[in-house]
Design a protein around this motif. Structure first.
Motif, PDB file in Angstrom:
ATOM      1  N   GLU A 374       1.041 -11.449  31.161  1.00 52.75           N
ATOM      2  CA  GLU A 374       1.645 -10.495  30.228  1.00 52.75           C
ATOM      3  C   GLU A 374       2.610 -11.146  29.249  1.00 52.75           C
ATOM      4  O   GLU A 374       2.920 -10.563  28.201  1.00 52.75           O
ATOM      5  N   ASP A 375       3.112 -12.351  29.550  1.00 54.81           N
ATOM      6  CA  ASP A 375       3.978 -13.047  28.601  1.00 54.81           C
ATOM      7  C   ASP A 375       3.177 -13.671  27.462  1.00 54.81           C
ATOM      8  O   ASP A 375       3.739 -14.051  26.434  1.00 54.81           O
ATOM      9  N   GLN A 376       1.873 -13.756  27.635  1.00 60.76           N
ATOM     10  CA  GLN A 376       1.004 -14.423  26.669  1.00 60.76           C
ATOM     11  C   GLN A 376       0.179 -13.438  25.848  1.00 60.76           C
ATOM     12  O   GLN A 376      -0.079 -13.664  24.668  1.00 60.76           O
ATOM     13  N   MET A 377      -0.253 -12.339  26.462  1.00 59.42           N
ATOM     14  CA  MET A 377      -1.129 -11.393  25.771  1.00 59.42           C
ATOM     15  C   MET A 377      -1.056 -10.034  26.437  1.00 59.42           C
ATOM     16  O   MET A 377      -0.314  -9.833  27.408  1.00 59.42           O
ATOM     17  N   GLY A 378      -1.820  -9.074  25.905  1.00 54.45           N
ATOM     18  CA  GLY A 378      -1.845  -7.731  26.481  1.00 54.45           C
ATOM     19  C   GLY A 378      -1.163  -6.689  25.626  1.00 54.45           C
ATOM     20  O   GLY A 378      -1.366  -5.495  25.822  1.00 54.45           O
ATOM     21  N   SER A 379      -0.354  -7.136  24.672  1.00 56.21           N
ATOM     22  CA  SER A 379       0.314  -6.200  23.762  1.00 56.21           C
ATOM     23  C   SER A 379       0.642  -6.922  22.461  1.00 56.21           C
ATOM     24  O   SER A 379       0.671  -8.153  22.409  1.00 56.21           O
ATOM     25  N   LEU A 380       0.883  -6.146  21.420  1.00 54.34           N
ATOM     26  CA  LEU A 380       1.222  -6.707  20.104  1.00 54.34           C
ATOM     27  C   LEU A 380       2.731  -6.866  20.029  1.00 54.34           C
ATOM     28  O   LEU A 380       3.455  -5.969  19.607  1.00 54.34           O
ATOM     29  N   GLU A 381       3.219  -8.019  20.436  1.00 49.23           N
ATOM     30  CA  GLU A 381       4.649  -8.298  20.454  1.00 49.23           C
ATOM     31  C   GLU A 381       4.913  -9.699  19.918  1.00 49.23           C
ATOM     32  O   GLU A 381       4.109 -10.614  20.109  1.00 49.23           O
ATOM     33  N   VAL A 382       6.045  -9.859  19.275  1.00 48.29           N
ATOM     34  CA  VAL A 382       6.421 -11.140  18.675  1.00 48.29           C
ATOM     35  C   VAL A 382       6.470 -12.228  19.746  1.00 48.29           C
ATOM     36  O   VAL A 382       7.020 -12.032  20.830  1.00 48.29           O
ATOM     37  N   GLY A 383       5.858 -13.352  19.445  1.00 43.23           N
ATOM     38  CA  GLY A 383       5.843 -14.482  20.363  1.00 43.23           C
ATOM     39  C   GLY A 383       4.593 -14.581  21.211  1.00 43.23           C
ATOM     40  O   GLY A 383       4.301 -15.637  21.763  1.00 43.23           O
ATOM     41  N   LYS A 384       3.847 -13.486  21.306  1.00 43.05           N
ATOM     42  CA  LYS A 384       2.619 -13.516  22.088  1.00 43.05           C
ATOM     43  C   LYS A 384       1.458 -14.058  21.247  1.00 43.05           C
ATOM     44  O   LYS A 384       1.545 -14.139  20.023  1.00 43.05           O
ATOM     45  N   ASP A 385       0.366 -14.387  21.933  1.00 44.33           N
ATOM     46  CA  ASP A 385      -0.833 -14.857  21.232  1.00 44.33           C
ATOM     47  C   ASP A 385      -1.342 -13.781  20.276  1.00 44.33           C
ATOM     48  O   ASP A 385      -1.318 -12.587  20.601  1.00 44.33           O
ATOM     49  N   ALA A 386      -1.815 -14.222  19.126  1.00 41.97           N
ATOM     50  CA  ALA A 386      -2.428 -13.294  18.172  1.00 41.97           C
ATOM     51  C   ALA A 386      -3.874 -13.059  18.585  1.00 41.97           C
ATOM     52  O   ALA A 386      -4.831 -13.507  17.941  1.00 41.97           O
ATOM     53  N   THR A 387      -4.040 -12.360  19.720  1.00 39.12           N
ATOM     54  CA  THR A 387      -5.355 -11.978  20.230  1.00 39.12           C
ATOM     55  C   THR A 387      -5.473 -10.477  20.032  1.00 39.12           C
ATOM     56  O   THR A 387      -4.941  -9.689  20.817  1.00 39.12           O
ATOM     57  N   LEU A 388      -6.148 -10.085  18.956  1.00 38.98           N
ATOM     58  CA  LEU A 388      -6.121  -8.692  18.532  1.00 38.98           C
ATOM     59  C   LEU A 388      -7.355  -8.378  17.708  1.00 38.98           C
ATOM     60  O   LEU A 388      -8.156  -9.259  17.403  1.00 38.98           O
ATOM     61  N   LEU A 389      -7.510  -7.109  17.363  1.00 42.23           N
ATOM     62  CA  LEU A 389      -8.701  -6.692  16.626  1.00 42.23           C
ATOM     63  C   LEU A 389      -8.370  -5.545  15.685  1.00 42.23           C
ATOM     64  O   LEU A 389      -7.376  -4.840  15.857  1.00 42.23           O
ATOM     65  N   ILE A 390      -9.249  -5.368  14.706  1.00 43.52           N
ATOM     66  CA  ILE A 390      -9.162  -4.240  13.773  1.00 43.52           C
ATOM     67  C   ILE A 390     -10.393  -3.372  13.975  1.00 43.52           C
ATOM     68  O   ILE A 390     -11.521  -3.863  13.949  1.00 43.52           O
ATOM     69  N   SER A 391     -10.170  -2.077  14.175  1.00 45.77           N
ATOM     70  CA  SER A 391     -11.267  -1.131  14.290  1.00 45.77           C
ATOM     71  C   SER A 391     -11.185  -0.127  13.155  1.00 45.77           C
ATOM     72  O   SER A 391     -10.094   0.289  12.755  1.00 45.77           O
ATOM     73  N   GLU A 392     -12.348   0.268  12.660  1.00 47.80           N
ATOM     74  CA  GLU A 392     -12.392   1.257  11.581  1.00 47.80           C
ATOM     75  C   GLU A 392     -11.902   2.625  12.047  1.00 47.80           C
ATOM     76  O   GLU A 392     -11.412   3.419  11.247  1.00 47.80           O
ATOM     77  N   GLY A 393     -12.051   2.895  13.355  1.00 50.82           N
ATOM     78  CA  GLY A 393     -11.631   4.187  13.900  1.00 50.82           C
ATOM     79  C   GLY A 393     -11.064   4.016  15.290  1.00 50.82           C
ATOM     80  O   GLY A 393     -10.580   2.944  15.665  1.00 50.82           O
TER      81      GLY A 393
END
Length: 437
Positions: A374-393
């Motif tokens: 959880e310190d590395q990923m799992g949420s959009l928080e400063v300092g975490k990995d930029a592991t994320l996605l964009i969805s149209e909906g």
């Protein structure tokens, strides 16, 4: 003549391989990126409307409203996303993705070994980064997975990987993080070929429990030794259960077996326990809560477990466990082809009493907490990995889910896959248009 046929076969194989190649891993992030205007689903229950998220060198720099974004971040490469949604990458638990390619072809299966006690088996070294199934998961939001072996009482050790890599060494997020235990089922299904229609008692049930107990006792004694004359690979693999460095994932469904399995391993000194499956977990939720044990719920889209279960019990189980104060993560199925539909299992949980952002958390921050990342990923928080996605909906709704962009550690992924290729191929055929790869 035979040699000519062999060359022909090899040529056809190479042509098919080239046509349906798995996309190459994305290069490391070169330029800073800022996504603007989207609705940000943080993954911890919070939502930011008209938001902005910036990341550089694979790490998140800013998460907040577009209006409050620091001026200097406007110089980064801009990705316009008004009307779209940004989510943390989904984390798939307890899967053998990359360990099987075609269910009907045994040589493509590498998820189990012979025997019943194999804790030393490491799933990570068999993980295939070139699986055609991996891109189909990425294009539906699954960016991280816990690769888990199958079969026997102790099938082996799982590892956590990110789903964009050249090889398993590059893919590893957390190596050999947990041992898996398949608790025996007290009943076995009817032998339909003998005209049976009712389940019958599992005569090996008690014997298998004794094997589990004896194995853990030997491992505890082995772990207590300051030095050993001869390394025992099986017991060596189990040592981490007694100092807390590894988790024990117990696959168990029956209420009585949940209690029995937890009591046994706790008495033997196992520190970190996670329950997997828990189809009757709602019946013993107070016991699970008292022992502070996380649960991984599987197969939300499944029939009720037991004749006395309500028709919607599988849909409602995550909500019941969360209401009891238990840390709950969501996996999908035991069916490798269906893992890409992970998001829709959470969507169903949301339709049966759970708040939408809370349901999302079952696939993001909660799963990260269960895995200890959880310190590395799992949420959009400063300092975490930029592991994320964009969805149209709406990612959790199959009517709105359309992942248009995804990043793993800031790397811009190629979301093409075999399904998309086949769609383009036959669309071009029936529309009489030239094929564009």
């Amino acid at each position: 003549m035979k040699l000519r046929h062999i060359y022909t076969f090899i040529g056809l194989l190479l042509s098919f391989t080239a046509w349906a190649q798995v996309p190459s891993p994305a290069p490391a992030q070169q330029d800073g990126i800022v996504i603007t205007g989207a609705t940000l689903h943080i993954g911890n229950g919070n939502v930011v409307e008209q938001g902005a998220i910036a990341f550089e060198n694979g790490k998140i720099l800013y998460v907040g409203t577009l209006a409050d974004m620091p001026v200097e971040l406007a110089e980064l490469v801009k990705v316009e996303a008004h009307g779209k949604h940004v989510y943390p990458g989904l984390i798939l638990l307890n899967t053998f993705l990359g360990l099987e390619e075609i269910s009907a072809v045994n040589p493509s299966k590498d998820f189990r070994e012979l025997g019943t006690v194999n804790p030393e088996v490491r799933s990570i070294i068999a993980y295939n980064t070139d699986s055609h199934l991996t891109p189909t998961n990425r294009s539906n939001g699954v960016l991280v997975a816990q690769i888990t072996p199958r079969g026997g009482l102790f099938p082996g050790t799982s590892s956590v990987v990110q789903l964009d890599a050249w090889n398993w060494e590059d893919a590893v997020v957390k190596m050999d993080e947990g041992i898996h235990l398949n608790w025996p089922f007290p009943y076995v299904g009817p032998r339909w070929w003998m005209g049976e229609s009712q389940a019958r008692e599992n005569k090996s049930y008690q014997k298998n429990i004794e094997i589990i107990e004896q194995t853990l006792k030997e491992a505890k004694a082995y772990a207590a030794k300051s030095e050993v004359k001869e390394i025992n690979l099986k017991l060596e693999a189990l040592k981490g259960l007694f100092d807390g460095s590894k988790k024990l994932y117990i696959n168990v469904d029956m209420a009585k077996d949940i209690i029995k399995s937890v009591q046994l391993v706790k008495e033997l000194g196992v520190e970190n326990v996670v329950l997997v499956g828990v189809k009757q977990g709602a019946y013993v939720s107070e016991f699970i809560k008292d022992h502070n044990i996380p649960c991984i719920v599987e197969r939300t889209h499944s029939l009720p477990f037991g004749e006395d279960a309500s028709v919607d019990s599988s849909y409602d189980l995550p909500n019941q466990l969360v209401d009891a104060g238990i840390l709950v993560g969501l996996a999908h199925t035991g069916e490798i082809m269906g893992e890409r539909n992970l998001a829709f299992g959470a969507g169903t949980a949301a339709a049966f009493g759970m708040e939408k952002e809370e349901a999302l958390q079952l696939l993001t921050l909660n799963n990260a907490k269960i895995l200890g990342i959880e310190d590395q990923m799992g949420s959009l928080e400063v300092g975490k990995d930029a592991t994320l996605l964009i969805s149209e909906g709406d990612l959790l709704d199959m009517r709105g889910n359309k992942v248009s962009k995804a990043y793993i550690q800031g790397r811009d992924l190629d979301l093409d896959n075999k399904h998309e290729m086949l769609y383009r191929k036959f669309k071009a055929k029936y529309e009489k248009k030239p094929l564009v790869n």
